[in-house]
Design an enzyme around this catalytic site. Structure first.
Site, PDB file in Angstrom:
ATOM      1  N   SER A 126      -7.738   1.344   4.717  1.00 12.37           N
ATOM      2  CA  SER A 126      -6.438   1.790   5.218  1.00 12.37           C
ATOM      3  C   SER A 126      -5.853   2.886   4.339  1.00 12.37           C
ATOM      4  CB  SER A 126      -5.487   0.587   5.215  1.00 12.37           C
ATOM      5  OG  SER A 126      -4.167   1.000   5.440  1.00 12.37           O
ATOM      6  N   TYR A 151      -1.256  -7.209   1.037  1.00 16.10           N
ATOM      7  CA  TYR A 151      -2.192  -6.712   2.059  1.00 16.10           C
ATOM      8  C   TYR A 151      -2.871  -5.423   1.588  1.00 16.10           C
ATOM      9  CZ  TYR A 151      -3.938  -4.019   5.960  1.00 16.10           C
ATOM     10  OH  TYR A 151      -4.736  -3.229   6.749  1.00 16.10           O
ATOM     11  N   LYS A 155      -7.093  -4.281   0.395  1.00 16.16           N
ATOM     12  CA  LYS A 155      -7.951  -3.164   0.816  1.00 16.16           C
ATOM     13  C   LYS A 155      -8.484  -2.411  -0.406  1.00 16.16           C
ATOM     14  CE  LYS A 155      -7.632  -3.899   5.173  1.00 16.16           C
ATOM     15  NZ  LYS A 155      -8.781  -4.458   5.890  1.00 16.16           N
TER      16      LYS A 155
HETATM   17  P1  NAD Z   1      -6.371  -7.432  14.573  1.00 16.88           P
HETATM   18  O1  NAD Z   1      -5.554  -8.501  13.962  1.00 16.88           O
HETATM   19  O2  NAD Z   1      -6.146  -7.113  16.011  1.00 16.88           O
HETATM   20  O3  NAD Z   1      -7.932  -7.742  14.385  1.00 16.88           O
HETATM   21  C1  NAD Z   1      -8.420  -8.482  13.288  1.00 16.88           C
HETATM   22  C2  NAD Z   1      -9.251  -9.628  13.860  1.00 16.88           C
HETATM   23  O4  NAD Z   1      -9.788 -10.394  12.788  1.00 16.88           O
HETATM   24  C3  NAD Z   1      -8.414 -10.586  14.716  1.00 16.88           C
HETATM   25  O5  NAD Z   1      -9.080 -10.773  15.952  1.00 16.88           O
HETATM   26  C4  NAD Z   1      -8.399 -11.892  13.909  1.00 16.88           C
HETATM   27  O6  NAD Z   1      -8.386 -13.034  14.750  1.00 16.88           O
HETATM   28  C5  NAD Z   1      -9.686 -11.754  13.112  1.00 16.88           C
HETATM   29  N1  NAD Z   1      -9.732 -12.479  11.836  1.00 16.88           N
HETATM   30  C6  NAD Z   1      -8.838 -12.455  10.818  1.00 16.88           C
HETATM   31  N2  NAD Z   1      -9.273 -13.228   9.807  1.00 16.88           N
HETATM   32  C7  NAD Z   1     -10.470 -13.739  10.198  1.00 16.88           C
HETATM   33  C8  NAD Z   1     -11.413 -14.601   9.596  1.00 16.88           C
HETATM   34  N3  NAD Z   1     -11.222 -15.119   8.375  1.00 16.88           N
HETATM   35  N4  NAD Z   1     -12.536 -14.926  10.277  1.00 16.88           N
HETATM   36  C9  NAD Z   1     -12.755 -14.428  11.515  1.00 16.88           C
HETATM   37  N5  NAD Z   1     -11.900 -13.623  12.145  1.00 16.88           N
HETATM   38  C10 NAD Z   1     -10.773 -13.273  11.487  1.00 16.88           C
HETATM   39  O7  NAD Z   1      -6.198  -6.127  13.669  1.00 16.88           O
HETATM   40  P2  NAD Z   1      -6.720  -4.650  13.886  1.00 16.88           P
HETATM   41  O8  NAD Z   1      -5.528  -3.781  13.997  1.00 16.88           O
HETATM   42  O9  NAD Z   1      -7.767  -4.609  14.926  1.00 16.88           O
HETATM   43  O10 NAD Z   1      -7.342  -4.375  12.457  1.00 16.88           O
HETATM   44  C11 NAD Z   1      -8.737  -4.460  12.210  1.00 16.88           C
HETATM   45  C12 NAD Z   1      -8.990  -4.109  10.763  1.00 16.88           C
HETATM   46  O11 NAD Z   1      -8.502  -2.795  10.522  1.00 16.88           O
HETATM   47  C13 NAD Z   1      -8.293  -4.999   9.748  1.00 16.88           C
HETATM   48  O12 NAD Z   1      -9.146  -5.162   8.648  1.00 16.88           O
HETATM   49  C14 NAD Z   1      -7.071  -4.198   9.355  1.00 16.88           C
HETATM   50  O13 NAD Z   1      -6.631  -4.534   8.075  1.00 16.88           O
HETATM   51  C15 NAD Z   1      -7.622  -2.793   9.409  1.00 16.88           C
HETATM   52  N6  NAD Z   1      -6.607  -1.744   9.602  1.00 16.88           N
HETATM   53  C16 NAD Z   1      -5.815  -1.763  10.699  1.00 16.88           C
HETATM   54  C17 NAD Z   1      -4.877  -0.752  10.879  1.00 16.88           C
HETATM   55  C18 NAD Z   1      -3.949  -0.731  12.064  1.00 16.88           C
HETATM   56  O14 NAD Z   1      -3.014   0.071  12.068  1.00 16.88           O
HETATM   57  N7  NAD Z   1      -4.159  -1.558  13.085  1.00 16.88           N
HETATM   58  C19 NAD Z   1      -4.763   0.286   9.942  1.00 16.88           C
HETATM   59  C20 NAD Z   1      -5.605   0.274   8.828  1.00 16.88           C
HETATM   60  C21 NAD Z   1      -6.545  -0.748   8.675  1.00 16.88           C
HETATM   61  C1  WQD Z   2       5.386   3.830  11.406  1.00 17.33           C
HETATM   62  C2  WQD Z   2       6.731   4.524  11.186  1.00 17.33           C
HETATM   63  C3  WQD Z   2       8.363   3.126  10.116  1.00 17.33           C
HETATM   64  C4  WQD Z   2       8.779   0.222  13.330  1.00 17.33           C
HETATM   65  C5  WQD Z   2       1.514   0.201   8.728  1.00 17.33           C
HETATM   66  C6  WQD Z   2       0.985  -0.590   7.564  1.00 17.33           C
HETATM   67  C7  WQD Z   2      -0.175   0.100   6.929  1.00 17.33           C
HETATM   68  C8  WQD Z   2      -1.248   0.453   7.967  1.00 17.33           C
HETATM   69  C9  WQD Z   2      -0.669   1.199   9.108  1.00 17.33           C
HETATM   70  C10 WQD Z   2      -2.902  -1.298   8.102  1.00 17.33           C
HETATM   71  C11 WQD Z   2       7.345   4.220   9.822  1.00 17.33           C
HETATM   72  C12 WQD Z   2       8.787   3.484  11.521  1.00 17.33           C
HETATM   73  C13 WQD Z   2       8.382   1.308  12.563  1.00 17.33           C
HETATM   74  C14 WQD Z   2      10.107   0.185  13.824  1.00 17.33           C
HETATM   75  C15 WQD Z   2      10.515   2.324  12.804  1.00 17.33           C
HETATM   76  N1  WQD Z   2      -1.858  -0.729   8.527  1.00 17.33           N
HETATM   77  N2  WQD Z   2       9.235   2.337  12.316  1.00 17.33           N
HETATM   78  N3  WQD Z   2      10.918   1.251  13.569  1.00 17.33           N
HETATM   79  O1  WQD Z   2       4.410   1.969   8.184  1.00 17.33           O
HETATM   80  O2  WQD Z   2       2.654   3.692   8.675  1.00 17.33           O
HETATM   81  O3  WQD Z   2       1.974   1.422   8.238  1.00 17.33           O
HETATM   82  O4  WQD Z   2       0.429   0.452   9.653  1.00 17.33           O
HETATM   83  O5  WQD Z   2      -3.552  -1.020   7.145  1.00 17.33           O
HETATM   84  O6  WQD Z   2      -0.687  -0.740   5.958  1.00 17.33           O
HETATM   85  O7  WQD Z   2       2.017  -0.738   6.620  1.00 17.33           O
HETATM   86  O8  WQD Z   2       3.161   1.961  10.402  1.00 17.33           O
HETATM   87  O9  WQD Z   2       3.822   1.492  12.717  1.00 17.33           O
HETATM   88  O10 WQD Z   2       4.814   0.088  10.867  1.00 17.33           O
HETATM   89  O11 WQD Z   2       5.529   2.453  11.099  1.00 17.33           O
HETATM   90  O12 WQD Z   2      11.287   3.250  12.598  1.00 17.33           O
HETATM   91  O13 WQD Z   2      10.520  -0.772  14.485  1.00 17.33           O
HETATM   92  O14 WQD Z   2       7.656   4.015  12.152  1.00 17.33           O
HETATM   93  O15 WQD Z   2       9.454   3.117   9.245  1.00 17.33           O
HETATM   94  O16 WQD Z   2       7.986   5.370   9.392  1.00 17.33           O
HETATM   95  P1  WQD Z   2       3.122   2.290   8.813  1.00 17.33           P
HETATM   96  P2  WQD Z   2       4.311   1.399  11.320  1.00 17.33           P
END
Ligand code: NAD
Ligand code: WQD
Length: 344
Positions: A126, A151, A155
């Site tokens: 991330s 969290y 990572k």
């Molecule tokens: P998500 O929660 O939709 O998907 C994660 C999945 O992992 C879920 O289906 C959950 O049930 C499963 N899971 C969690 N712990 C588990 C375990 N111990 N065993 C088996 N399954 C398990 O989230 P996502 O948005 O699809 O994110 C996927 C990955 O990407 C995560 O590692 C997250 O940290 C990373 N990530 C997401 C974002 C984002 O903005 N969505 C950004 C950066 C990184």
């Molecule tokens: C985006 C922008 C908020 C909600 C998160 C995680 C980060 C990564 C990506 C996994 C920001 C603003 C949001 C609301 C708002 N995930 N906002 N009103 O903050 O970039 O990061 O997702 O790794 O770890 O922290 O994403 O979608 O929460 O926010 O104004 O109700 O929208 O302040 O500027 P962010 P976000």
């Protein structure tokens, strides 16, 4: 047919990646404990591709459960590891759950891959590990900043575990994809993001407000250094992110990687403010959004967007969808969910 294990594959990014892998000709095996996703994703993947991936309900943080899975399939030479808990605020309340779930899962996988003669691992990292970068756009060489949440720290530590393990392994190779802000849903509306309860992230909050589940969007902060005072992020379509995983896996499988462990930024490479997102959403949906501007959210950074030169050049990847495309798919998905909810 090449087999690939997707941990967390019923989740938001995993399900979209399953679709792209099946389209690319892979046999997909999904393991998920369904702690933050629905088994309905499997039907969605099948509806889009015509192929049902194998599904095993198991917890990656429990060694015996993942060992049984590896035994059943005689190991996996390719793994994409999505499974993790990802709610930033919750991680502050429950740090041990986050460290345990996210790090034990990775360690278990690496131990089992090692036992089964190694292989290729693509990891979900991330942009959170950069914190507020000193220079923008942020490159992969930018230093880690102290994590703002447990969290985020999982990572950073996970990347350290991967680097240290791969350095001495000789049989495991890895790519860490540092995602910026993936948004949207599959254009078919068969799969998408399913936030449990009140969403933390901006886009699901916007679509839920537009559909009437939430009364109004609160915009966190208007005194940032940006054109309109709201914070800047790098939003991009989840289907583009899914495709980056296919390219990363192929790079490892075809031994085109330059080092055993590589990291890539994955984003649009463009910063957009919260108010710009609101305006773009109103335009594509035709819905006037009810919002108010309040103070900054604790822990938020001011601005971040990616330098994606490395992914462009080495993975031959860049975003194909526009921000508007992505927002429209998010809106169509929300409308589909409304129909599903009304039928239940
Ligand atoms: P998500 O929660 O939709 O998907 C994660 C999945 O992992 C879920 O289906 C959950 O049930 C499963 N899971 C969690 N712990 C588990 C375990 N111990 N065993 C088996 N399954 C398990 O989230 P996502 O948005 O699809 O994110 C996927 C990955 O990407 C995560 O590692 C997250 O940290 C990373 N990530 C997401 C974002 C984002 O903005 N969505 C950004 C950066 C990184
Ligand atoms: C985006 C922008 C908020 C909600 C998160 C995680 C980060 C990564 C990506 C996994 C920001 C603003 C949001 C609301 C708002 N995930 N906002 N009103 O903050 O970039 O990061 O997702 O790794 O770890 O922290 O994403 O979608 O929460 O926010 O104004 O109700 O929208 O302040 O500027 P962010 P976000």
């Amino acid at each position: 047919m090449k087999v690939v294990l997707l941990t967390g594959g019923t989740g938001y990014i995993g399900s979209h990646t399953a679709v792209e892998l099946i389209i690319a000709g892979y046999k997909v095996v999904i393991v998920d404990n369904l702690s933050n996703s629905s088994i309905d994703s499997i039907d969605g993947i099948q509806k889009i591709t015509g192929v049902k991936p194998d599904f095993v309900k198991a917890d990656c943080s429990v060694f015996s459960e993942i060992q049984a899975l590896f035994d059943k399939y005689n190991g996996f030479s390719s793994v994409i590891h999505f499974a993790a808990l990802k709610a930033v605020g919750e991680s502050v309340e429950k740090p041990l759950e986050y460290y345990h779930n996210n790090l034990s899962s990775l360690i278990n996988l690496l131990q089992l891959m090692k036992k089964w003669n190694g292989g290729n691992l693509v990891f979900s990292s991330s942009c959170t590990i950069y914190g507020q970068p000193d220079t923008l756009p942020v490159t992969e060489k930018s230093p880690y900043k102290p994590a703002a949440s447990p969290y985020g720290n999982t990572k950073k530590i996970a990347e350290d575990i991967l680097r240290d393990t791969i350095n001495v392994s000789g049989s495991i190779k890895g790519i860490s994809l540092r995602y910026f802000n993936p948004i949207g849903a599959h254009p078919t509306s068969e799969i998408g993001e399913l936030p449990l309860g009140k969403p933390d992230n901006l886009i699901p909050f916007i679509t839920q407000t537009a559909i009437g589940i939430r009364e109004k969007l609160q915009i966190f902060g208007s005194d940032y250094d940006s054109v309109d005072g709201t914070a800047i992020r790098d939003y991009f379509h989840v289907v583009d992110l899914a495709k980056a995983h296919v390219l990363a896996l192929k790079r490892l499988e075809e031994n085109r990687n330059k080092t055993g462990f590589e990291v890539f930024n994955v984003g649009a490479g463009k910063g957009v403010t919260v108010l710009e997102i609101v305006k773009a959403f109103e335009k594509v949906s035709g819905v006037k959004l009810n919002y108010e501007i309040i103070g900054r959210r604790a822990g938020d950074i001011e601005k971040v967007w990616a330098d994606t030169t490395f992914a462009n050049a080495e993975l031959n990847w860049k975003v194909q969808s526009t921000l508007e495309d992505a927002l429209l798919t998010a809106w169509n998905w929300e409308k589909k969910l409304r129909v599903v909810r009304s039928e239940k």
